[in-house]
Every structure is written in C-alpha cells, then in structure tokens.
Design an enzyme around this catalytic site. Structure first.
Site, PDB file in Angstrom:
ATOM      1  N   SER A  11       0.797  -1.223   0.000  1.00 48.86           N
ATOM      2  CA  SER A  11       0.000   0.000   0.000  1.00 48.86           C
ATOM      3  C   SER A  11       0.834   1.280   0.000  1.00 48.86           C
ATOM      4  CB  SER A  11      -0.956   0.004   1.188  1.00 48.86           C
ATOM      5  OG  SER A  11      -1.945  -0.985   1.022  1.00 48.86           O
ATOM      6  N   LYS A  60      -9.974  -4.039  10.859  1.00 53.77           N
ATOM      7  CA  LYS A  60     -11.120  -3.625  10.053  1.00 53.77           C
ATOM      8  C   LYS A  60     -12.428  -3.652  10.828  1.00 53.77           C
ATOM      9  CE  LYS A  60      -9.181  -4.970   5.560  1.00 53.77           C
ATOM     10  NZ  LYS A  60      -9.417  -5.751   4.330  1.00 53.77           N
TER      11      LYS A  60
END
Length: 275
Positions: A11, A60
């Site tokens: 990322s 998450k």
C-alpha cells in the site's frame, strides 16, 4: 496504513505513487504496526495534518466503535478499511467491495454468475458477499473450516441479502451441490497464500472447474491456485488488482481527486517484481 503485520504491505508504494502523480509532493504515506490494543490511543494521538488512514487486519472490525460515522456498506459488511478525518470526526468506509467489483470486471465478469464458491469466512469473504450482491448474485456457497467460524459471515449474508450454503473447507469437488462435478462460474479465494493449495489439486485433477478465479493473495504470485486455474483454462484475477483498486478509491477519498490508477499500477508492479 495500520495493521499487524504490515511490513510486507504494498500500500505505501501505491499511495505514494498516487500522490506524486497528483503533484502532492508534501503528502506522505507509511506503514505503522498497530494491533487492536494500541488502536484507540493511536487514533486519539493523530493531529489535524492527517487526511486519513488505511486499515488491514486485525483492525477492520475493531475500528468501527471508534468512528464518528460510517457509510452504510461498513455497517452491512462489518468492516472498515478506510478512515477519513474531517470536521465531523472520523468517517469509516469500505473500499474492498468496490475494489473487488472492479477487479472482477477487468476479468470480464460484469454480470451475475449462476454459481459461486467462496473460500474462507473472514472479513474479505464478507466483503466478497457484498460485492456479489452488487453484481446481482442470488446465492453463494462458502467453504469454511467450522460452522462456528462462519458466525460473522452468516450475519453479513443476511445484511446484504445473499443466502449462503456452507460447505466443509477442502471438500472433494469443492463442495458442489448435487451429483455433478464441482463446476463453478466463479471461485473467490479469500484465504492466505498456500491455504487454498488443496483446491489447486482439485483443479489439476478435474474434480473442480471454474470459469473465473479470483485469488486475493498477491505475493508470492502466482499462487498454486492461480497456476492451476490458468492451466485449467479459467480466467484468473489476482489480489494485486483488488489491492490496486481499493487503494485507488482510498486515494480519492483522502485527496478529493481522481486516482491515477495507471501510475499506481506501474509502481506496484515494479515493486512486486523487485521482491
């Protein structure tokens, strides 16, 4: 990027490439090791210079109670992989679902497949169900190691409106219903690299067939599953495309600009080739 572990994450490469292509030379993106225990304190410590965060496992789901507001998709799948800071506080988004839809579209899947097998029951599998619902899928089969591990997934299935049939992970013929061979229009593996090797063997032996295979792993690539799917004549989509498109949506949320997807793709491919 927050998560644990995150040292392997691609990322930072993707987001940095986006900022440079957009001329945002004073923007920076880094991977920060953070577990669930550290998350509340870290969020509280961030100043106004922060535009947002990307989140990976195991954060998450853990981040949701710490947010001021969330988009409906986060509520449906029970997972947020993006936090955007603004005047109203911390807003949570899920870009995994649109990222998966785009990755599947690039593989030629733009309408609802009649038969779908999903491997795994974690947060990515939950996002897969939401993506399938947006494609118009009426039902899906999910291979899990135990019924107990599928509690959250079944709840998400109810939220998004995709009836799920559970099958034993590793079942011969991929858990297909009926007496025919394990034939699927779409197979999505959401398990870690190597965990789906059994299904690669089924593909090689002809006990399992699939027209399109999406393996969310991206390194090392190709996985045994992707290799076997290619040999069997399936269209293969990899986790890099999923990662790319969910990161592109994150970059748009953070910058308010259209994401330079090709620049991000080139940077990501180059980084993977160097590993």
């Amino acid at each position: 990027m927050l998560g644990s572990p995150v040292a392997h994450s691609l990322s930072p490469v993707l987001h940095t490439a986006a900022y440079r292509a957009l001329g945002l030379d004073d923007w920076a993106y880094e991977a920060i090791e953070c577990d669930q225990e550290r998350l509340p304190g870290l969020l509280d410590s961030l100043g106004p210079e922060w535009a947002g965060l990307s989140l990976t496992m195991p954060l998450k789901r853990a981040v949701i109670p710490l947010l001021t507001q969330v988009e409906p998709l986060v509520t449906q799948v029970g997972a947020a992989n993006t936090v955007i800071f603004g005047e109203s506080g911390r807003a949570g988004y899920n870009t995994d679902v649109p990222g998966m839809i785009t990755a599947l579209a690039e593989a030629g899947l733009t309408s609802a497949p009649d038969s779908v097998l999903v491997l795994g029951a974690g947060a990515t599998a939950c996002s897969a169900l939401a993506a399938l619902r947006r494609l118009g899928v009426k039902q899906a089969t999910v291979a899990v190691r135990s019924q107990a591990s599928a509690f959250q997934l079944l709840a998400v299935a109810g939220q998004v409106g995709v009836p799920v049939r559970l099958t034993e992970f590793g079942a011969r013929s991929g858990g297909a219903a009926g007496s025919g061979a394990g034939g699927w229009q779409l197979l999505i593996s959401t398990v870690p690299a190597g965990a789906a090797d059994h299904y690669a063997g089924l593909l090689d032996d002809g006990d399992l067939t699939a027209e399109v295979v999406l393996d969310v792993s991206y390194h090392p690539w190709p996985t045994r599953l992707a290799d076997a799917a290619g040999r069997a004549g399936a269209v293969v989509a990899g986790g890099f495309e999923l990662l790319l498109h969910q990161a592109a949506r994150q970059a748009e949320l953070m910058t308010g600009r259209d994401a330079p997807v090709e620049a991000m793709r080139q940077a990501g491919r180059a980084a993977l080739s160097a590993r």
